[in-house]
Write an enzyme that holds these catalytic residues in place. Sequence first.
Site, PDB file in Angstrom:
ATOM      1  N   HIS A   1       6.103   4.955  12.944  1.00 54.48           N
ATOM      2  CA  HIS A   1       6.406   5.831  11.578  1.00 54.48           C
ATOM      3  C   HIS A   1       5.325   6.487  11.048  1.00 54.48           C
ATOM      4  O   HIS A   1       5.371   6.895   9.978  1.00 54.48           O
ATOM      5  CB  HIS A   1       7.401   4.999  10.690  1.00 54.48           C
ATOM      6  CG  HIS A   1       6.418   3.914   9.717  1.00 54.48           C
ATOM      7  ND1 HIS A   1       5.789   3.950   8.830  1.00 54.48           N
ATOM      8  CD2 HIS A   1       6.386   2.621  10.226  1.00 54.48           C
ATOM      9  CE1 HIS A   1       5.302   2.892   8.369  1.00 54.48           C
ATOM     10  NE2 HIS A   1       5.459   1.866   9.036  1.00 54.48           N
TER      11      HIS A   1
ATOM     12  N   GLU B   1      -1.984   5.156   2.995  1.00 50.95           N
ATOM     13  CA  GLU B   1      -1.939   3.763   2.732  1.00 50.95           C
ATOM     14  C   GLU B   1      -3.445   3.252   2.238  1.00 50.95           C
ATOM     15  O   GLU B   1      -3.600   2.271   1.408  1.00 50.95           O
ATOM     16  CB  GLU B   1      -1.100   2.758   3.695  1.00 50.95           C
ATOM     17  CG  GLU B   1       0.167   3.099   3.943  1.00 50.95           C
ATOM     18  CD  GLU B   1       0.613   4.141   4.804  1.00 50.95           C
ATOM     19  OE1 GLU B   1      -0.461   4.678   5.533  1.00 50.95           O
ATOM     20  OE2 GLU B   1       1.644   4.380   4.882  1.00 50.95           O
TER      21      GLU B   1
ATOM     22  N   ARG C   1       2.332   8.345   9.436  1.00 57.48           N
ATOM     23  CA  ARG C   1       2.220   9.670   8.768  1.00 57.48           C
ATOM     24  C   ARG C   1       1.229  10.387   9.505  1.00 57.48           C
ATOM     25  O   ARG C   1       1.218  11.394  10.136  1.00 57.48           O
ATOM     26  CB  ARG C   1       2.077   9.797   7.367  1.00 57.48           C
ATOM     27  CG  ARG C   1       3.489  10.130   6.490  1.00 57.48           C
ATOM     28  CD  ARG C   1       2.970  10.336   5.226  1.00 57.48           C
ATOM     29  NE  ARG C   1       3.923  10.891   4.216  1.00 57.48           N
ATOM     30  CZ  ARG C   1       5.014  10.321   3.871  1.00 57.48           C
ATOM     31  NH1 ARG C   1       5.249   9.222   4.176  1.00 57.48           N
ATOM     32  NH2 ARG C   1       5.927  11.055   3.189  1.00 57.48           N
TER      33      ARG C   1
ATOM     34  N   GLU D   1      -0.730  -8.864  -1.137  1.00 60.75           N
ATOM     35  CA  GLU D   1      -1.422  -8.573   0.171  1.00 60.75           C
ATOM     36  C   GLU D   1      -2.614  -7.514  -0.197  1.00 60.75           C
ATOM     37  O   GLU D   1      -2.732  -6.658   0.076  1.00 60.75           O
ATOM     38  CB  GLU D   1      -0.332  -7.808   0.867  1.00 60.75           C
ATOM     39  CG  GLU D   1      -0.628  -7.604   2.319  1.00 60.75           C
ATOM     40  CD  GLU D   1       0.260  -6.453   3.084  1.00 60.75           C
ATOM     41  OE1 GLU D   1       1.048  -7.369   3.939  1.00 60.75           O
ATOM     42  OE2 GLU D   1       0.354  -5.552   3.488  1.00 60.75           O
TER      43      GLU D   1
ATOM     44  N   ASP E   1       0.747  -1.056   0.124  1.00 53.54           N
ATOM     45  CA  ASP E   1       0.242   0.012  -0.085  1.00 53.54           C
ATOM     46  C   ASP E   1       0.752   1.367  -0.308  1.00 53.54           C
ATOM     47  O   ASP E   1       0.432   2.334   0.558  1.00 53.54           O
ATOM     48  CB  ASP E   1      -0.899   0.095   1.205  1.00 53.54           C
ATOM     49  CG  ASP E   1      -0.134  -0.239   2.692  1.00 53.54           C
ATOM     50  OD1 ASP E   1       1.027  -0.139   2.591  1.00 53.54           O
ATOM     51  OD2 ASP E   1      -0.824  -0.787   3.594  1.00 53.54           O
TER      52      ASP E   1
ATOM     53  N   HIS F   1      12.995   4.778  12.814  1.00 54.10           N
ATOM     54  CA  HIS F   1      12.764   4.740  11.500  1.00 54.10           C
ATOM     55  C   HIS F   1      13.409   6.051  11.026  1.00 54.10           C
ATOM     56  O   HIS F   1      13.623   6.985  11.734  1.00 54.10           O
ATOM     57  CB  HIS F   1      11.389   5.093  11.410  1.00 54.10           C
ATOM     58  CG  HIS F   1      10.826   4.731   9.799  1.00 54.10           C
ATOM     59  ND1 HIS F   1      11.029   5.750   8.992  1.00 54.10           N
ATOM     60  CD2 HIS F   1       9.929   3.889   9.238  1.00 54.10           C
ATOM     61  CE1 HIS F   1      10.589   5.501   7.806  1.00 54.10           C
ATOM     62  NE2 HIS F   1       9.927   4.172   7.910  1.00 54.10           N
TER      63      HIS F   1
HETATM   64  C1  UD1 Z   1       7.137   4.794   3.824  1.00 55.74           C
HETATM   65  C2  UD1 Z   1       5.794   4.592   3.288  1.00 55.74           C
HETATM   66  C3  UD1 Z   1       4.364   3.655   4.257  1.00 55.74           C
HETATM   67  C4  UD1 Z   1       5.226   2.561   4.896  1.00 55.74           C
HETATM   68  C5  UD1 Z   1       6.950   2.596   5.360  1.00 55.74           C
HETATM   69  C6  UD1 Z   1       7.846   1.618   5.798  1.00 55.74           C
HETATM   70  C7  UD1 Z   1       4.389   5.689   1.543  1.00 55.74           C
HETATM   71  C8  UD1 Z   1       3.929   6.967   1.392  1.00 55.74           C
HETATM   72  N1  UD1 Z   1       5.089   5.565   2.761  1.00 55.74           N
HETATM   73  O1  UD1 Z   1       6.739   5.320   4.730  1.00 55.74           O
HETATM   74  O2  UD1 Z   1       3.507   3.098   3.671  1.00 55.74           O
HETATM   75  O3  UD1 Z   1       4.770   1.930   5.800  1.00 55.74           O
HETATM   76  O4  UD1 Z   1       7.619   3.410   3.911  1.00 55.74           O
HETATM   77  O5  UD1 Z   1       8.622   1.866   6.429  1.00 55.74           O
HETATM   78  O6  UD1 Z   1       4.609   4.899   0.705  1.00 55.74           O
HETATM   79  N2  UD1 Z   1      14.274   7.676   4.960  1.00 55.74           N
HETATM   80  C9  UD1 Z   1      15.634   7.634   4.904  1.00 55.74           C
HETATM   81  N3  UD1 Z   1      16.302   6.425   4.480  1.00 55.74           N
HETATM   82  C10 UD1 Z   1      15.363   5.232   4.051  1.00 55.74           C
HETATM   83  C11 UD1 Z   1      14.178   5.420   4.069  1.00 55.74           C
HETATM   84  C12 UD1 Z   1      13.268   6.849   4.471  1.00 55.74           C
HETATM   85  O7  UD1 Z   1      16.418   8.542   4.837  1.00 55.74           O
HETATM   86  O8  UD1 Z   1      15.910   4.234   3.950  1.00 55.74           O
HETATM   87  C13 UD1 Z   1      13.871   9.069   5.025  1.00 55.74           C
HETATM   88  C14 UD1 Z   1      13.783  10.077   4.038  1.00 55.74           C
HETATM   89  O9  UD1 Z   1      14.105  11.221   4.518  1.00 55.74           O
HETATM   90  C15 UD1 Z   1      12.565   9.771   3.344  1.00 55.74           C
HETATM   91  C16 UD1 Z   1      11.635   9.901   4.589  1.00 55.74           C
HETATM   92  O10 UD1 Z   1      12.333   9.071   5.387  1.00 55.74           O
HETATM   93  O11 UD1 Z   1      12.310  11.083   2.487  1.00 55.74           O
HETATM   94  C17 UD1 Z   1      10.122   9.409   3.975  1.00 55.74           C
HETATM   95  O12 UD1 Z   1      10.337   8.150   3.265  1.00 55.74           O
HETATM   96  P1  UD1 Z   1       8.988   7.563   2.568  1.00 55.74           P
HETATM   97  O13 UD1 Z   1       9.279   6.499   1.746  1.00 55.74           O
HETATM   98  O14 UD1 Z   1       8.482   8.796   1.884  1.00 55.74           O
HETATM   99  O15 UD1 Z   1       7.794   7.439   3.903  1.00 55.74           O
HETATM  100  P2  UD1 Z   1       7.926   6.519   4.958  1.00 55.74           P
HETATM  101  O16 UD1 Z   1       7.598   7.492   6.356  1.00 55.74           O
HETATM  102  O17 UD1 Z   1       9.358   5.767   5.124  1.00 55.74           O
HETATM  103  N1  UDP Z   2      12.101  -4.044  10.698  1.00 53.33           N
HETATM  104  C1  UDP Z   2      13.235  -4.344  10.529  1.00 53.33           C
HETATM  105  N2  UDP Z   2      14.174  -3.333  11.055  1.00 53.33           N
HETATM  106  C2  UDP Z   2      13.684  -2.565  11.832  1.00 53.33           C
HETATM  107  C3  UDP Z   2      12.231  -2.407  12.172  1.00 53.33           C
HETATM  108  C4  UDP Z   2      11.441  -3.191  11.350  1.00 53.33           C
HETATM  109  O1  UDP Z   2      13.746  -5.068   9.556  1.00 53.33           O
HETATM  110  O2  UDP Z   2      14.283  -2.018  12.663  1.00 53.33           O
HETATM  111  C5  UDP Z   2      10.998  -4.864   9.803  1.00 53.33           C
HETATM  112  C6  UDP Z   2       9.720  -5.832  10.414  1.00 53.33           C
HETATM  113  O3  UDP Z   2      10.195  -6.893  10.671  1.00 53.33           O
HETATM  114  C7  UDP Z   2       8.850  -5.900   9.444  1.00 53.33           C
HETATM  115  C8  UDP Z   2       8.967  -4.539   8.498  1.00 53.33           C
HETATM  116  O4  UDP Z   2      10.328  -4.246   8.922  1.00 53.33           O
HETATM  117  O5  UDP Z   2       8.850  -7.004   8.436  1.00 53.33           O
HETATM  118  C9  UDP Z   2       7.726  -3.531   9.039  1.00 53.33           C
HETATM  119  O6  UDP Z   2       8.446  -2.313   8.393  1.00 53.33           O
HETATM  120  P1  UDP Z   2       7.714  -0.906   8.472  1.00 53.33           P
HETATM  121  O7  UDP Z   2       7.241  -0.921  10.220  1.00 53.33           O
HETATM  122  O8  UDP Z   2       8.486   0.098   8.270  1.00 53.33           O
HETATM  123  O9  UDP Z   2       6.624  -0.867   7.450  1.00 53.33           O
HETATM  124  P2  UDP Z   2       4.961  -1.290   7.708  1.00 53.33           P
HETATM  125  O10 UDP Z   2       4.867  -2.785   7.646  1.00 53.33           O
HETATM  126  O11 UDP Z   2       4.333  -0.447   8.785  1.00 53.33           O
HETATM  127  O12 UDP Z   2       4.476  -0.842   6.264  1.00 53.33           O
END
Ligand code: UD1
Ligand code: UDP
Length: 381
Positions: free
Chosen positions: A214, A132, A216, A118, A96, A247
């Site tokens: 994490h 999502e 939003r 999923e 999602d 995160h």
């Molecule tokens: C995203 C997904 C969310 C998912 C989550 C899993 C969207 C809109 N959001 O949220 O559905 O549950 O990932 O974790 O699709 N960043 C880093 N390094 C990384 C990852 C993120 O620096 O490896 C920082 C960056 O500043 C980036 C920000 O996090 O711009 C947000 O990343 P983004 O993928 O937009 O949103 P998440 O909150 O990670």
């Molecule tokens: N996870 C990981 N390292 C971490 C925290 C979570 O590998 O430090 C794994 C966790 O086991 C799960 C997935 O990341 O499989 C969940 O990711 P996240 O919570 O970022 O996203 P969501 O599932 O909410 O989309």
Amino acid sequence: MKKVSVIFGTRPEAIKLCPLVLALQEDPQFEAHVCATGQHREMLDQVLQVFGVTPDVDLALMQDNQTLASLTSRAITAIDGYIVDYEPDLVLVQGDTTTVFTAALAAFYHRIPVGHVEAGLRTWNKFSPYPEEINRVLASHIADYHFAPTCWAQQNLLKEGVQAERIYVTGNTVIDALYIAVDKVRKLRPQITELSAGLLNSSIDQRLVLITGHRRESFGHGFECICRAIATLAEKFADTEFVYPVHLNPNVREPVFRLLGHRKNIRLIEPLDYLSFVALMDRSTLVLTDSGGVQEEAPSLGKPVLVMRDTTERPEAVEAGTVKLVGTDVRQIIDTVSQLLTDTDAYGRMAQAVNPYGDGKATGRILAACRRFLNGRGGNT
Ligand code: UD1
Ligand code: UDP
């Protein structure tokens, strides 16, 4: 050979799709091609390393503190270019995120069939989880094949008018990934450099609350409340370790480090690679999270999960009694964690291993379905 393109961009998508990528690569009927959008960077690369998957293409989309609109517009253009170059027979996406929605839309623009892994999770609240819920609804409208993890998800799709023969109930691939990881970490415990070796030792008595967050919709006030609750709990239960791999989203890191940094029994650490995280989950007393994936994994390990959200699209473990919704309300988080840490009966009722999300064989079922429809043998009957 049919060309199957697997497109993913974030940590959870990679965890849930890597087992499928590995299976597709072994199957002589398919030419598997992996496109990483790079919506995440470090957190995505950690997963790829664990599973030994190397993307064929990496669109490197991530920018610091990206907005939904900028990510969406860059993603649709970049994925469109990838699809034009590779010309897949089928595109597979999972979950999602923005990557899922934009990849499905780009494939549709080229009339390429889309399989959604999923599929069918719903809260029916478009702002929870945000964005999502809308991403997955839109993905369902575009997708041609729907891999529902549970019968509940299947029913949701049927109610929305998806044809029954296009829905396959497969289980969730997160359990396939979890079984691979649990097998490895129980044989060889990973070292987590930011934690003492003793803390990871399952035979010691030290209580450990594992935290992730994490979402939003909780940015701002929600995270302030979550952090205030954790700070109070850490003071109240000074003999308990609170471990929080934070995160990388800056909107999460700012309040968490400001409100929880430098406290004796709160360990704020960097995101962990998947094996280390599974080992820590396996070692924990209970889990406090807003994550989708963690809500699915922790019940398999017999860990009580308190979900810091008002809604969940995963009601199965709530019904089974191992997951409770606590929202982001300070009092409710404090009271529920306190009860689990002091009342052994209440703890025992939640700490049962249940597995409503799969049996570790979802990948095989998805692959079998792909074989059927790519070879023109139609639906799921
Ligand atoms: C995203 C997904 C969310 C998912 C989550 C899993 C969207 C809109 N959001 O949220 O559905 O549950 O990932 O974790 O699709 N960043 C880093 N390094 C990384 C990852 C993120 O620096 O490896 C920082 C960056 O500043 C980036 C920000 O996090 O711009 C947000 O990343 P983004 O993928 O937009 O949103 P998440 O909150 O990670
Ligand atoms: N996870 C990981 N390292 C971490 C925290 C979570 O590998 O430090 C794994 C966790 O086991 C799960 C997935 O990341 O499989 C969940 O990711 P996240 O919570 O970022 O996203 P969501 O599932 O909410 O989309």
